[in-house]
Design a protein around this motif. Structure first.
Motif, PDB file in Angstrom:
ATOM      1  N   ASN A   6      69.484  25.320  20.162  1.00 10.58           N
ATOM      2  CA  ASN A   6      69.835  26.402  19.252  1.00 10.58           C
ATOM      3  C   ASN A   6      69.924  27.689  20.081  1.00 10.58           C
ATOM      4  O   ASN A   6      68.913  28.244  20.496  1.00 10.58           O
ATOM      5  CB  ASN A   6      68.748  26.516  18.179  1.00 10.58           C
ATOM      6  CG  ASN A   6      69.067  27.604  17.167  1.00 10.58           C
ATOM      7  OD1 ASN A   6      69.799  28.568  17.487  1.00 10.58           O
ATOM      8  ND2 ASN A   6      68.541  27.455  15.972  1.00 10.58           N
ATOM      9  N   GLN A   7      71.170  28.123  20.330  1.00 12.71           N
ATOM     10  CA  GLN A   7      71.380  29.230  21.259  1.00 12.71           C
ATOM     11  C   GLN A   7      70.775  30.543  20.765  1.00 12.71           C
ATOM     12  O   GLN A   7      70.468  31.432  21.567  1.00 12.71           O
ATOM     13  CB  GLN A   7      72.877  29.413  21.563  1.00 12.71           C
ATOM     14  CG  GLN A   7      73.549  28.191  22.191  1.00 12.71           C
ATOM     15  CD  GLN A   7      72.964  27.797  23.551  1.00 12.71           C
ATOM     16  OE1 GLN A   7      72.348  28.613  24.236  1.00 12.71           O
ATOM     17  NE2 GLN A   7      73.148  26.533  23.956  1.00 12.71           N
ATOM     18  N   ASP A   8      70.580  30.641  19.449  1.00 15.41           N
ATOM     19  CA  ASP A   8      69.964  31.861  18.925  1.00 15.41           C
ATOM     20  C   ASP A   8      68.504  31.964  19.322  1.00 15.41           C
ATOM     21  O   ASP A   8      67.966  33.052  19.503  1.00 15.41           O
ATOM     22  CB  ASP A   8      70.067  31.893  17.393  1.00 15.41           C
ATOM     23  CG  ASP A   8      71.526  31.964  16.966  1.00 15.41           C
ATOM     24  OD1 ASP A   8      72.335  32.467  17.780  1.00 15.41           O
ATOM     25  OD2 ASP A   8      71.849  31.494  15.866  1.00 15.41           O
ATOM     26  N   LYS A   9      67.864  30.799  19.430  1.00 10.18           N
ATOM     27  CA  LYS A   9      66.438  30.814  19.754  1.00 10.18           C
ATOM     28  C   LYS A   9      66.186  30.723  21.263  1.00 10.18           C
ATOM     29  O   LYS A   9      65.118  31.089  21.742  1.00 10.18           O
ATOM     30  CB  LYS A   9      65.750  29.629  19.090  1.00 10.18           C
ATOM     31  CG  LYS A   9      65.657  29.712  17.571  1.00 10.18           C
ATOM     32  CD  LYS A   9      64.655  28.644  17.114  1.00 10.18           C
ATOM     33  CE  LYS A   9      64.717  28.401  15.628  1.00 10.18           C
ATOM     34  NZ  LYS A   9      64.016  27.152  15.280  1.00 10.18           N
ATOM     35  N   CYS A  10      67.146  30.223  21.991  1.00  9.83           N
ATOM     36  CA  CYS A  10      66.940  29.965  23.416  1.00  9.83           C
ATOM     37  C   CYS A  10      66.845  31.277  24.192  1.00  9.83           C
ATOM     38  O   CYS A  10      67.692  32.160  24.050  1.00  9.83           O
ATOM     39  CB  CYS A  10      68.081  29.114  23.976  1.00  9.83           C
ATOM     40  SG  CYS A  10      67.944  28.821  25.751  1.00  9.83           S
ATOM     41  N   THR A  11      65.789  31.406  25.000  1.00  8.78           N
ATOM     42  CA  THR A  11      65.620  32.632  25.793  1.00  8.78           C
ATOM     43  C   THR A  11      66.031  32.413  27.251  1.00  8.78           C
ATOM     44  O   THR A  11      65.816  33.279  28.100  1.00  8.78           O
ATOM     45  CB  THR A  11      64.144  33.086  25.792  1.00  8.78           C
ATOM     46  OG1 THR A  11      63.379  32.052  26.428  1.00  8.78           O
ATOM     47  CG2 THR A  11      63.636  33.318  24.389  1.00  8.78           C
ATOM     48  N   LYS A  12      66.567  31.227  27.531  1.00  9.87           N
ATOM     49  CA  LYS A  12      66.963  30.850  28.896  1.00  9.87           C
ATOM     50  C   LYS A  12      65.793  30.933  29.880  1.00  9.87           C
ATOM     51  O   LYS A  12      65.949  31.329  31.031  1.00  9.87           O
ATOM     52  CB  LYS A  12      68.128  31.706  29.394  1.00  9.87           C
ATOM     53  CG  LYS A  12      69.367  31.478  28.561  1.00  9.87           C
ATOM     54  CD  LYS A  12      70.455  32.450  28.866  1.00  9.87           C
ATOM     55  CE  LYS A  12      71.420  32.559  27.707  1.00  9.87           C
ATOM     56  NZ  LYS A  12      70.805  33.104  26.466  1.00  9.87           N
ATOM     57  N   CYS A  13      64.625  30.567  29.398  1.00 15.00           N
ATOM     58  CA  CYS A  13      63.455  30.577  30.283  1.00 15.00           C
ATOM     59  C   CYS A  13      63.535  29.431  31.279  1.00 15.00           C
ATOM     60  O   CYS A  13      62.804  29.403  32.253  1.00 15.00           O
ATOM     61  CB  CYS A  13      62.166  30.473  29.470  1.00 15.00           C
ATOM     62  SG  CYS A  13      61.894  28.834  28.752  1.00 15.00           S
ATOM     63  N   ARG A  14      64.367  28.449  30.988  1.00 15.50           N
ATOM     64  CA  ARG A  14      64.651  27.339  31.896  1.00 15.50           C
ATOM     65  C   ARG A  14      63.496  26.354  32.060  1.00 15.50           C
ATOM     66  O   ARG A  14      63.503  25.552  32.976  1.00 15.50           O
ATOM     67  CB  ARG A  14      65.102  27.861  33.272  1.00 15.50           C
ATOM     68  CG  ARG A  14      66.375  28.707  33.217  1.00 15.50           C
ATOM     69  CD  ARG A  14      66.705  29.282  34.567  1.00 15.50           C
ATOM     70  NE  ARG A  14      66.884  28.215  35.542  1.00 15.50           N
ATOM     71  CZ  ARG A  14      68.016  27.593  35.773  1.00 15.50           C
ATOM     72  NH1 ARG A  14      69.099  27.939  35.119  1.00 15.50           N
ATOM     73  NH2 ARG A  14      68.073  26.644  36.662  1.00 15.50           N
ATOM     74  N   MET A  15      62.521  26.402  31.169  1.00 15.81           N
ATOM     75  CA  MET A  15      61.443  25.405  31.239  1.00 15.81           C
ATOM     76  C   MET A  15      62.026  23.987  31.132  1.00 15.81           C
ATOM     77  O   MET A  15      61.620  23.086  31.869  1.00 15.81           O
ATOM     78  CB  MET A  15      60.440  25.606  30.093  1.00 15.81           C
ATOM     79  CG  MET A  15      59.332  26.582  30.393  1.00 15.81           C
ATOM     80  SD  MET A  15      58.473  26.234  31.931  1.00 15.81           S
ATOM     81  CE  MET A  15      57.284  25.042  31.349  1.00 15.81           C
ATOM     82  N   CYS A  16      62.971  23.797  30.226  1.00 15.84           N
ATOM     83  CA  CYS A  16      63.522  22.453  30.010  1.00 15.84           C
ATOM     84  C   CYS A  16      64.260  21.954  31.255  1.00 15.84           C
ATOM     85  O   CYS A  16      64.303  20.745  31.511  1.00 15.84           O
ATOM     86  CB  CYS A  16      64.440  22.430  28.792  1.00 15.84           C
ATOM     87  SG  CYS A  16      65.787  23.624  28.878  1.00 15.84           S
ATOM     88  N   MET A  17      64.793  22.885  32.033  1.00 17.59           N
ATOM     89  CA  MET A  17      65.511  22.501  33.250  1.00 17.59           C
ATOM     90  C   MET A  17      64.578  21.853  34.264  1.00 17.59           C
ATOM     91  O   MET A  17      64.997  21.095  35.116  1.00 17.59           O
ATOM     92  CB  MET A  17      66.181  23.713  33.908  1.00 17.59           C
ATOM     93  CG  MET A  17      67.261  24.390  33.101  1.00 17.59           C
ATOM     94  SD  MET A  17      68.631  23.309  32.689  1.00 17.59           S
ATOM     95  CE  MET A  17      69.182  22.807  34.304  1.00 17.59           C
ATOM     96  N   ARG A  18      63.283  22.185  34.154  1.00 16.85           N
ATOM     97  CA  ARG A  18      62.326  21.617  35.113  1.00 16.85           C
ATOM     98  C   ARG A  18      62.141  20.122  34.941  1.00 16.85           C
ATOM     99  O   ARG A  18      61.543  19.470  35.776  1.00 16.85           O
ATOM    100  CB  ARG A  18      60.964  22.294  34.940  1.00 16.85           C
ATOM    101  CG  ARG A  18      61.016  23.749  35.317  1.00 16.85           C
ATOM    102  CD  ARG A  18      59.612  24.265  35.459  1.00 16.85           C
ATOM    103  NE  ARG A  18      59.658  25.718  35.532  1.00 16.85           N
ATOM    104  CZ  ARG A  18      58.599  26.482  35.657  1.00 16.85           C
ATOM    105  NH1 ARG A  18      57.406  25.933  35.706  1.00 16.85           N
ATOM    106  NH2 ARG A  18      58.731  27.787  35.722  1.00 16.85           N
ATOM    107  N   LEU A  19      62.603  19.600  33.807  1.00 20.09           N
ATOM    108  CA  LEU A  19      62.464  18.158  33.579  1.00 20.09           C
ATOM    109  C   LEU A  19      63.439  17.352  34.428  1.00 20.09           C
ATOM    110  O   LEU A  19      63.257  16.163  34.642  1.00 20.09           O
ATOM    111  CB  LEU A  19      62.698  17.833  32.100  1.00 20.09           C
ATOM    112  CG  LEU A  19      61.603  18.306  31.135  1.00 20.09           C
ATOM    113  CD1 LEU A  19      62.094  18.169  29.696  1.00 20.09           C
ATOM    114  CD2 LEU A  19      60.331  17.500  31.354  1.00 20.09           C
ATOM    115  N   GLY A  20      64.503  17.992  34.881  1.00 15.45           N
ATOM    116  CA  GLY A  20      65.497  17.261  35.661  1.00 15.45           C
ATOM    117  C   GLY A  20      66.172  16.181  34.840  1.00 15.45           C
ATOM    118  O   GLY A  20      66.445  15.086  35.325  1.00 15.45           O
TER     119      GLY A  20
END
Ligand SMILES: Cc1ncc(C[n+]2csc(CCOP(=O)(O)OP(=O)(O)O)c2C)c(N)n1
Lengths: 196, 581
Positions: B526-540
Motif C-alpha cells: 500500500n503505497q500510501d502507507k509505505c515509508t520506503k524504510c526498506r526493511m522488507c528489502m532486507r529479506l532478499g
C-alpha cells in the motif's frame, strides 16, 4: 544437411526443461540425430538457465557456442540480452517481453538495462517479441508461458504442426494437455505472419 | 526401440538391463537422476542412504551377497565413500559392483572441481568413461562384465555434460542375472593385515591383467582420419574435439584407468602432431609423458573449468570468435536465490539481525551467503558447519560461541552433522546448532531422507525424530520453532546462544515448493502507507522489487507466504485485493 541449433534461455523455474524435452521429442519424431543439454541443480533456484537443443544428421557436442544458434527462445528479456552473443547473424530471436528482476537489481546494486528488445532489434533482423505472459493468462494458466513460446517457434520451422502437438501430449501431465494445446495454438497463431 | 534419454537415465537403463537388483545412493548434482530413474524399475531394490559411505557399504554387502549392485554419487560424495572404496578394491566382488561418480567441471552445482580419476587410481579401481547417452548404457553393462571377470569394483566416471545431456539410446531387454551363491571366505572378505597383505598382491595382479584388457577392449577405439593430427581423448572432451578438429585421427578412450599403453604408442607413432584433450587434471597426458611421448595438452589447455569446441579451437588452433554486437556486456548477473516463501529466509533474517557468526553448510541454505542476507561465514563440505563452529569455540574461547551458530539442513545433519554434534556433546561445547528442517532434501531437487517419513519410492517409512535423536546423544537444550514466527524465533536464538550449555534449535517449516504447502493470497504494498524504510528489502525476497521511487511486490513472483508483513512496521503490506486482517 546443416544442424539446427536452438537455445532456450530463461530464469530457473520458468519451465525451460519441459520446453527442451518437447523440442527433443519433436526432433526425434522427425528422425534427426538430436542432443539436448540441460542444467539442473543450483542454477535452477531462480538463477539464469540455458538449455541447448541440437538436431541434424550427426551431433557431437551437446553444447551451442557463440555465433552458433539458429534460434534463441528467450523466456525473459534480460536473459535474451545475456545470451545474445550465441546468436548467428541471421538467427531468429523470440523474446517473451516479461521482465524478472535479478537480485542485484532488486537490491539496487545493478540496473535492469533499458530498451533491451530495441537494442537487439538494432543488431539482429529476425526478432519477435511476444507478450507470452498475457497470452498464458488468457489460457487460464500462467505456467503455460513456455508452451506459448513453443507455438511461436513452431511457425519458424518446417516441422509439421501435428508433430509438435503430439510431442506436447506426450510430455505434459494428462490433466494439463488441453490448456497446453490451447497455449500452443495461441502462440502458433500469433506468429502466423512473423516469419515471412 | 530408440529413446531420447539423459545420460543419467541411460545409466539407469543400463543398470536395469544388466540385471542389477540392489541400488543405493545419496543424492548429489549431477548424479541424482541415476538413482531416481533406477527407482522407477520395480525389479530393482533401490534406496536413499543417509550418506555416500553407507550407500557404498550397502552396495558392497549386496555384491558380497551375490547380487549385481550399484551406488551413485557426485564427485565429492566419493570422498565420503573413500574409506570403503579403498578396501573394497582389496576384497573385490562376488556379484558385479559398479559405482557411478559424476564430476562437475565448471562447478555448475559444486563446491570444488576435483577429478575422480585420481581417487580411483589411488584406490586401484578401474575407471571407464562414456561420452554420450548410448555409451552410458553400453558401458554400464560392460562395467559389470569387467567387475566380475577381474574381481574389482568398477567406477563409471561421468561429468555434468554427459549426465545432463539427452541423446538417443537403443533399448534392449533385461538380462536374467542369477544371484551368485554366498560362500564364507574370510581370506577374501575379512581385511585384517594377514589377509589384506595377500589381497594387495591380487590387486596388483588384477591391475596388470586389466591393462591387457584395456589394450584390446572395444571401449577404446581408433578413428583414423587425416594423420597430420592425432587426438587422444575421452568422455565429453571427445565430442568437443570432434567438433573442433573434424576429420583428423582420434584415439577415443572409454577405459581411462588403467590406460592401454601399447595402443597409445601405436597411435602416437602414426600421427604427426599429438594432442591430449581431457577436462580437469592431466591424467591421460601425464601417462603419455611418462611413456616418453611428445604431446600438447595442458601446456595450452586449462585445468580449470569446462571445455568446449570453441575453447579447443581458440587454444589449439588459434581461432577467435567474431563479436557480432556490443550490447551483451550490459547484462547484470542473475545469481540463484532462495525461492519466494523459502523458510530459510526467515532464519537468516534473524541471524543477520543478531549479527551472529554463521558456520554454514551445504544445501539451499548456502544461498544465505549472498546479498542481501549475507549471513553465512563459512561453507566447507556437508556436515562441516558443526565441527567448524566447535573448532571456532575451541580456538577463541566460550565468548566466541556466544556469538556463533552452526546452520545445517535436515538431510545434511543426518548425512554427517550428527557425528559433529556428538563431538560437541562429548567435548563440552557451549555452542548452538540450528537444524534447518524443511522436511526434504531441497537443493538436489526434493529427495526424501530419513527425517521425512517416506522412502525413495514415496512410500511411508520410519521417520528419524530429530528431537529425540539430539536428546539421545546428550543435548539437553533442544528447542523447536517455526522461523516464520520471527519474534519467538529471535528470542529462542538469543537465549540459546547466550546459554552456557550446548543447544540445538530445530527451525521447522516445510520447503515452499512441496506440494502440500499452501499459502494465502498474493501480497501488495500500500503505497500510501509505505515509508520506503526498506526493511522488507532486507529479506532478499525475489518478489519484492525496488523501483527507485517506490517499492513493489511482483505478483507473478509472490507466493503469499506472509513473511514480509511481519517485518513492516507501518502495516503497509497487504493482501492483494483487500485490506489486512
Ligand atoms: C558429500 C556430498 N554429497 C552430496 C552433495 C550434494 N548436496 C548438496 S546440498 C545437498 C542436500 C541438502 O539438503 P538439506 O540439508 O536438507 O538442505 P536443503 O537444500 O533442503 O535446504 C546435497 C545432497 C554434496 N555437496 N556433498
Amino acid at each position: 544437411m546443416n544442424n539446427t541449433n536452438i537455445m532456450i534461455v530463461g530464469v530457473g523455474g520458468q519451465g525451460t526443461l519441459l520446453t527442451s524435452r518437447i523440442l527433443g521429442d519433436v526432433a526425434l519424431a522427425s528422425e534427426m540425430d538430436v542432443k539436448v543439454s540441460e542444467v539442473h541443480g543450483m542454477s535452477q533456484r531462480g538463477g539464469s538457465v540455458v538449455t541447448y537443443v541440437k538436431m541434424g544428421e550427426k551431433i557431437y557436442s551437446p553444447v551451442i557456442e557463440k555465433n552458433e544458434a539458429d534460434i534463441i527462445l528467450c523466456f525473459e528479456k534480460l536473459e535474451a540480452l545475456r545470451w545474445i552473443d550465441y546468436a548467428k547473424k541471421d538467427a531468429t530471436i523470440i523474446i517473451n517481453s516479461q521482465r524478472i528482476d535479478p537480485m542485484p537489481v532488486i537490491i539496487g546494486k545493478a540496473k535492469y538495462p533499458e530498451k533491451i528488445i530495441e537494442k537487439i532489434k538494432a543488431n539482429y533482423k529476425k526478432v519477435v517479441d511476444v507478450p507470452a505472459l498475457d497470452m498464458a493468462k488468457k489460457c487460464g494458466n500462467i505456467k503455460t508461458v513456455n508452451v506459448v513460446m513453443i507455438g511461436v517457434m513452431a511457425q519458424c520451422t518446417e516441422i509439421e504442426k501435428e508433430i509438435w502437438l503430439k510431442a506436447i501430449e506426450k510430455t505434459v501431465k494428462p490433466q494439463f494437455v488441453d490448456v497446453n494445446i490451447k497455449a500452443f495454438n495461441l502462440g502458433y497463431d500469433f506468429a502466423r505472419d512473423c516469419f515471412i | 526401440m530408440k529413446k531420447l534419454m539423459l545420460g543419467n537415465e541411460a545409466i539407469a537403463r543400463g543398470v536395469y538391463e544388466a540385471g542389477v537388483t540392489v541400488a543405493t545412493a545419496y543424492p548429489g548434482t549431477p548424479s541424482t537422476e541415476i538413482t531416481e530413474n533406477i527407482a522407477k524399475y520395480d525389479e530393482i531394490y533401490s534406496e536413499w542412504a543417509p550418506n555416500e559411505k553407507v550407500a557404498l557399504e550397502v552396495a558392497i554387502g549386496a555384491s558380497i551377497g551375490g547380487a549385481r549392485a550399484v551406488s551413485a554419487m557426485k564427485h565429492v560424495g566419493l570422498n565420503v565413500a573413500a574409506d570403503p572404496l579403498f578396501t573394497a578394491s582389496y576384497t573385490g566382488v562376488n556379484g558385479g559392483l559398479v559405482i557411478f561418480v559424476a564430476d562437475d567441471p565448471g562447478m555448475h552445482s559444486s563446491q570444488n572441481e576435483q577429478d575422480t580419476r585420481i581417487i580411483a587410481r589411488g584406490a586401484k579401481v578401474p575407471v571407464i568413461e562414456p561420452s554420450d547417452s548410448q555409451e552410458c548404457k553400453d558401458f554400464t553393462k560392460e562395467a559389470f562384465r569387467i567387475s566380475e571377470e577381474y574381481d574389482a569394483p568398477v567406477i563409471v566416471r561421468l561429468t555434468t555434460r554427459v549426465s545432463h545431456s539427452q541423446g538417443t539410446v537403443e533399448l534392449d531387454d533385461r538380462e536374467n542375472y542369477e544371484l551368485k551363491p554366498y560362500v564364507k571366505n574370510p581370506a577374501k572378505y575379512v581385511m585384517m593385515p594377514a589377509m589384506a597383505k595377500r589381497r594387495h598382491v591380487s590387486v596388483e595382479e588384477r591391475m596388470a591383467k586389466l591393462k591387457e584388457y584395456s589394450e584390446n577392449s572395444s571401449l577404446n577405439r581408433i578413428e583414423w582420419g587425416d594423420k597430420k593430427i592425432g587426438v587422444i581423448t575421452s568422455g565429453i572432451a571427445y565430442q568437443y574435439a570432434r567438433e573442433a578438429f573434424g576429420d583428423v585421427s582420434y584415439l577415443k578412450l572409454g577405459m581411462v584407468y588403467p590406460l592401454p599403453e601399447k595402443l597409445i604408442k601405436e597411435f602416437a607413432s602414426q600421427v604427426e602432431t599429438l594432442y591430449v584433450i581431457e577436462e580437469l587434471e592431466p591424467f591421460i597426458e601425464n601417462q603419455c609423458r611418462i611413456m616418453g611421448l611428445k604431446v600438447t595438452g595442458k601446456d595450452k589447455l586449462p585445468v580449470i573449468g569446462e571445455y568446449s569446441a570453441g575453447l579447443i579451437k581458440e587454444k589449439l588452433l588459434g581461432e577467435t570468435i567474431e563479436k557480432l554486437n556490443d550490447i551483451q556486456d550490459e547484462a547484470p548477473g542473475r545469481p540463484p536465490v532462495l525461492c519466494a516463501g523459502c523458510p530459510h529466509r526467515a532464519t537468516y533474517y534473524v541471524l543477520k539481525k543478531l549479527k551472529l557468526t554463521v558456520s554454514g553448510d551445504i544445501g539451499c541454505y548456502t544461498l544465505g551467503a549472498l546479498a542481501p542476507l549475507e549471513s553465512v561465514d563459512t561453507t566447507i563440505c556437508m556436515g562441516a558447519s558443526v565441527g567448524v563452529a566447535h573448532g571456532m569455540e575451541k580456538a577463541r574461547g566460550k565468548e566466541q560461541s556466544k556469538k556463533t551458530v552452526a546452520v545445517i539442513g535436515d538431510s545434511t545433519f543426518i548425512h554427517s552433522g550428527i557425528t559433529g554434534l556428538i563431538d560437541m556433546v562429548y567435548n563440552n561445547s557451549s555452542g548452538t546448532v540450528i537444524i534447518l528442517d524443511n522436511s526434504i532434501t531441497g537443493m538436489t531437487g526434493h529427495q526424501h531422507n530419513p527425517t521425512t517419513g517416506y522412502n525413495i519410492k514415496g512410500e511411508p517409512a520410519k521417520q528419524v525424530d530429530l528431537i529425540k535423536l539430539c536428546q539421545a546423544v546428550g543435548v539437553d537444550r533442544v528447542k523447536v520453532c517455526d522461523p516464520f514466527n520471527l519474534k519467538e524465533f529471535e528470542q529462542i536464538v538469543k537465549e540459546e546462544v547466550a546459554a552456557d550449555e550446548l543447544s540445538v534449535i530445530i527451525a521447522q517449516r516445510p520447503c515452499a515448493l512441496l506440494k502440500h504447502v499452501k499459502f494465502g493470497p498474493v501480497l501488495t504494498i500500500n503505497q500510501d502507507k509505505c515509508t520506503k524504510c526498506r526493511m522488507c528489502m532486507r529479506l532478499g525476497c525475489p518478489a519484492i522489487v525496488d523501483r527507485g521511487d517506490h517499492i513493489e511486490i511482483n505478483p507473478t513472483q509472490c507466493v503469499g507466504c506472509d513473511l514480509c508483513p511481519k517485518v513492516c512496521k507501518f502495516n503497509a503490506i497487504e493482501k492483494a485485493g483487500g485490506q489486512n486482517e
